[in-house]
Design a protein around this motif. Structure first.
Motif, mmCIF file in Angstrom:
data_model
loop_
_atom_site.group_PDB
_atom_site.id
_atom_site.type_symbol
_atom_site.label_atom_id
_atom_site.label_comp_id
_atom_site.label_asym_id
_atom_site.label_seq_id
_atom_site.Cartn_x
_atom_site.Cartn_y
_atom_site.Cartn_z
ATOM 1 N N ASN A 133 -1.019 9.313 4.683
ATOM 2 C CA ASN A 133 -0.189 8.054 4.782
ATOM 3 C C ASN A 133 0.952 8.777 5.966
ATOM 4 O O ASN A 133 1.145 7.818 6.821
ATOM 5 N N THR A 134 1.153 9.981 5.758
ATOM 6 C CA THR A 134 2.249 10.349 7.088
ATOM 7 C C THR A 134 2.231 11.969 7.100
ATOM 8 O O THR A 134 1.547 12.430 5.955
ATOM 9 N N ASN A 135 2.503 12.501 7.828
ATOM 10 C CA ASN A 135 2.645 13.992 8.190
ATOM 11 C C ASN A 135 1.169 14.723 7.998
ATOM 12 O O ASN A 135 0.862 15.383 7.099
ATOM 13 N N GLY A 169 -1.674 11.392 15.182
ATOM 14 C CA GLY A 169 -0.935 12.222 14.455
ATOM 15 C C GLY A 169 0.321 11.373 13.982
ATOM 16 O O GLY A 169 0.569 10.368 14.405
ATOM 17 N N ARG A 170 0.933 11.815 12.920
ATOM 18 C CA ARG A 170 2.207 10.733 12.139
ATOM 19 C C ARG A 170 2.926 11.837 11.341
ATOM 20 O O ARG A 170 2.343 12.740 10.870
ATOM 21 N N THR A 171 4.278 11.754 11.576
ATOM 22 C CA THR A 171 5.188 12.405 10.789
ATOM 23 C C THR A 171 6.519 11.399 10.212
ATOM 24 O O THR A 171 6.517 10.607 11.180
ATOM 25 N N SER A 172 7.182 11.696 9.422
ATOM 26 C CA SER A 172 8.294 11.245 8.821
ATOM 27 C C SER A 172 9.417 12.140 8.627
ATOM 28 O O SER A 172 9.619 12.325 7.403
ATOM 29 N N HIS A 212 0.750 -1.063 0.031
ATOM 30 C CA HIS A 212 -0.103 -0.045 -0.008
ATOM 31 C C HIS A 212 0.739 1.209 0.107
ATOM 32 O O HIS A 212 0.231 2.217 0.293
ATOM 33 N N GLY A 213 2.132 1.222 -0.246
ATOM 34 C CA GLY A 213 2.827 2.406 -0.278
ATOM 35 C C GLY A 213 3.081 2.906 1.205
ATOM 36 O O GLY A 213 3.241 4.155 1.204
ATOM 37 N N ALA A 214 3.190 2.126 2.266
ATOM 38 C CA ALA A 214 3.231 2.679 3.504
ATOM 39 C C ALA A 214 4.600 3.234 3.606
ATOM 40 O O ALA A 214 5.592 2.898 3.136
ATOM 41 N N ILE A 215 4.616 4.393 4.554
ATOM 42 C CA ILE A 215 5.930 5.129 4.698
ATOM 43 C C ILE A 215 6.292 4.858 6.419
ATOM 44 O O ILE A 215 5.527 4.828 7.177
ATOM 45 N N SER A 216 7.670 4.597 6.467
ATOM 46 C CA SER A 216 8.189 4.735 7.978
ATOM 47 C C SER A 216 7.801 6.067 8.453
ATOM 48 O O SER A 216 8.046 6.921 8.072
ATOM 49 N N HIS A 217 7.579 6.069 9.759
ATOM 50 C CA HIS A 217 6.944 6.949 10.537
ATOM 51 C C HIS A 217 7.050 7.124 12.123
ATOM 52 O O HIS A 217 7.271 5.775 12.797
ATOM 53 N N TRP A 218 7.069 8.225 12.540
ATOM 54 C CA TRP A 218 6.457 8.251 14.047
ATOM 55 C C TRP A 218 5.228 8.556 14.241
ATOM 56 O O TRP A 218 4.692 9.237 13.506
ATOM 57 N N GLY A 219 4.446 7.878 15.117
ATOM 58 C CA GLY A 219 2.911 7.989 15.172
ATOM 59 C C GLY A 219 2.703 8.165 16.736
ATOM 60 O O GLY A 219 3.436 7.723 17.632
ATOM 61 N N TRP A 220 1.581 8.762 17.155
ATOM 62 C CA TRP A 220 1.070 8.863 18.324
ATOM 63 C C TRP A 220 -0.430 9.023 18.411
ATOM 64 O O TRP A 220 -0.987 9.443 17.484
ATOM 65 N N VAL A 221 -0.883 8.601 19.539
ATOM 66 C CA VAL A 221 -2.392 8.309 19.679
ATOM 67 C C VAL A 221 -2.779 8.963 20.958
ATOM 68 O O VAL A 221 -2.162 8.468 21.955
ATOM 69 N N ALA A 222 -3.680 10.078 21.185
ATOM 70 C CA ALA A 222 -4.143 10.309 22.499
ATOM 71 C C ALA A 222 -5.731 9.867 22.455
ATOM 72 O O ALA A 222 -6.657 10.193 21.416
ATOM 73 N N ASP A 223 -6.450 9.429 23.325
ATOM 74 C CA ASP A 223 -7.672 8.629 23.478
ATOM 75 C C ASP A 223 -8.217 8.975 24.643
ATOM 76 O O ASP A 223 -7.753 8.476 26.039
ATOM 77 N N LEU A 224 -9.185 9.850 24.854
ATOM 78 C CA LEU A 224 -9.898 10.484 26.138
ATOM 79 C C LEU A 224 -11.495 9.785 26.204
ATOM 80 O O LEU A 224 -11.919 9.869 24.855
ATOM 81 N N ASN A 225 -11.752 9.283 27.051
ATOM 82 C CA ASN A 225 -13.225 8.790 27.562
ATOM 83 C C ASN A 225 -13.808 9.180 28.519
ATOM 84 O O ASN A 225 -13.162 9.018 29.730
ATOM 85 N N TYR A 226 -14.950 9.853 28.487
ATOM 86 C CA TYR A 226 -15.798 10.252 29.821
ATOM 87 C C TYR A 226 -17.346 10.071 29.714
ATOM 88 O O TYR A 226 -17.612 9.944 28.466
ATOM 89 N N SER A 227 -17.675 9.589 30.727
ATOM 90 C CA SER A 227 -19.323 9.296 30.736
ATOM 91 C C SER A 227 -19.695 10.141 32.068
ATOM 92 O O SER A 227 -19.041 10.177 33.219
#
Length: 467
Positions: A453-455, A437-440, A405-420
């Motif tokens: 794909n990135t950035n 977020g993602r960056t190369s 799929h033409g994937a690119i090496s990267h740094w990635g991050w995920v922030a996930d907040l859940n509230y009830s």
């Protein structure tokens, strides 16, 4: 960029809070409901009047900010799922569920980006990936089944949800992955569960139709073949379905293990296993592995139309976790090797490895590594958070043998907040804020190849209620 992010976030918050109502029960929670007392059923009318209605209403706002002059996109989807189960009669129950989605507002999802010449990938997945212009005709009969439950046997036939490491509902957008077939489960005491299933029709996430097994493979982006040409297998993969066998064990409090096999008729055999052990109190270690090889002709006798080539592929992963009360800290690793790419139909679910994170599929690559640090904290019964940071090492986008799929090496991050909310009047209402977020930074990448794909930055705000 910051002004654009603030604008879209503010719009998301105001829209979701205005639409929200109350009460949430997840699909997984519904699966765990106890069987009703059949003694109370005295007539056919009782069978239906004493049944259960369940469902949810969901509003999903998403916005993606791509790099430079690549187009930014947004979408707000609103929809609901309503399901019904009859009361239990000698262990038997009949159930069905339907869902619908509307495009409340969005950027022009039918318009391709001028530079990459691609459609807005993530926003389209809220609706119908086969018809970017479809804004309202997005309904689907999601479940229709007959089930039987007893202490020694659980069985279900028809259309229903199914959960396993490679095939699962992934009910985090507007539509889950759904399956048609038969499932039989044999629990033994409280230490294990044997699952056997056969599926021959599927309705992938982000679609509105049901398809035969072979028709589904290739609905999602098929990528390129080993020579860099567009993959020829969509609409040309021949298979009758997939047989699934799974064994889940918990022999004691310290050890959990599971093993699964997915035999896709005329395509491939895929074996997966994992084990997690508590090394010392609050410290766990895990290992996992997958091995796959071709079955039959891989889906088609023509090499240019084959889905699964004649290859033997494997991957291995590990996890080390520290889990004091209400906290999870872990380091997770995945290595993909073998003679080609890790291949499994994306239309049937999303792989769940130790190193898996949101928007982070590795299906379609080989000779790859992924390292992920995860932290989860349950601050109270009403609020939890998760933060993940990932580093991937992937083959070059033009190394087609190992990069579909033409994937690119990267740094990635995920922030996930859940509230009830804790107030009784808002019982069941839940909110989720998800940022990816993602960056190369170390790579020289053509602008057109960066698109989704990135950035990029992807923001999601979900308001859900279920009844």
């Amino acid at each position: 960029m910051l002004k654009k992010i603030a604008l879209f976030t503010a719009l998301s918050l105001s829209t979701n809070w205005g639409i929200a109502i109350a009460q949430v029960h997840t699909r997984e929670h519904a699966e765990q409901h106890a069987v009703s007392d059949t003694v109370q059923i005295r007539s056919a009318k009782d069978l239906f009047t004493k049944g259960e209605i369940e469902g949810h209403v969901r509003n999903y706002f998403m916005a993606t900010f791509n790099h430079g002059s690549l187009s930014d996109n947004y979408a707000n989807a609103i929809g609901a799922e309503i399901g019904y189960k009859t009361a239990s009669l000698h262990g038997f129950r009949f159930g069905f569920a339907g869902l619908f989605t509307y495009n409340l507002f969005s950027s022009n999802l039918g318009e391709r980006d001028f530079i990459s010449e691609k459609h807005p990938k993530l926003e389209m997945e809220l609706f119908d990936i086969e018809d970017p212009h479809n804004k309202a005709d997005l309904d689907r009969l999601d479940e229709l089944y007959l089930e039987y439950n007893s202490a020694r046997l659980r069985a279900k036939i028809g259309r229903f949800s199914f959960t396993s490491p490679l095939m699962n509902p992934q009910d985090t957008r507007m539509k889950p992955y759904s399956f048609q077939g038969i499932k039989v489960q044999l629990p033994f005491q409280e230490k294990g569960l044997l699952t056997m299933a056969w599926f021959d029709h599927f309705s992938p996430r982000s679609t509105v139709e049901w398809y035969r097994a072979g028709e589904t493979i290739g609905i999602f982006s098929p990528g390129v073949d080993e020579w860099g040409k567009p993959s020829g297998y969509p609409h040309h993969t021949h298979t009758k379905g997939v047989a699934v066998t799974g064994l889940q064990l918990k022999p004691n409090k310290r050890l959990q293990a599971e093993a699964w096999n997915y035999w896709i008729e005329n395509v491939s055999n895929n074996s997966y296993g994992r084990a997690v052990v508590e090394v010392v109190p609050q410290v766990k270690a895990g290992i996992e592995g997958l091995y796959q090889f071709q079955v039959g002709n891989g889906g088609n006798p023509e090499s240019t139309l084959v889905y699964f080539p004649d290859q033997q592929q494997w991957l291995a992963g590990g996890m080390l976790a520290y889990e004091p009360n209400n906290l999870h800290l872990s380091l997770n690793y995945l290595h993909i090797d073998g003679g080609g790419r890790f291949l499994f139909p994306r239309e049937w679910g999303r792989e769940q490895f130790f190193a898996t994170i949101s928007r982070g599929r590795l299906e379609g690559v080989g000779k790859s590594d992924l390292l992920v640090a995860k932290g989860r904290k349950k601050w109270s019964d009403n609020f939890s958070s998760e933060l993940s940071v990932a580093k991937s090492w992937l083959p070059a986008p033009n190394d087609y043998r190992y990069n579909k799929h033409g994937a690119i090496s990267h740094w990635g991050w995920v922030a996930d907040l859940n509230y009830s909310p804790s107030k009784p009047v808002l019982d069941g209402l839940s909110f989720r804020l998800l940022y990816i977020g993602r960056t190369s930074p170390e790579m020289d990448i053509p602008l057109k190849d960066m698109y989704y794909n990135t950035n990029f930055h992807n923001i999601n705000f979900v308001t859900q209620l279920t009844f």
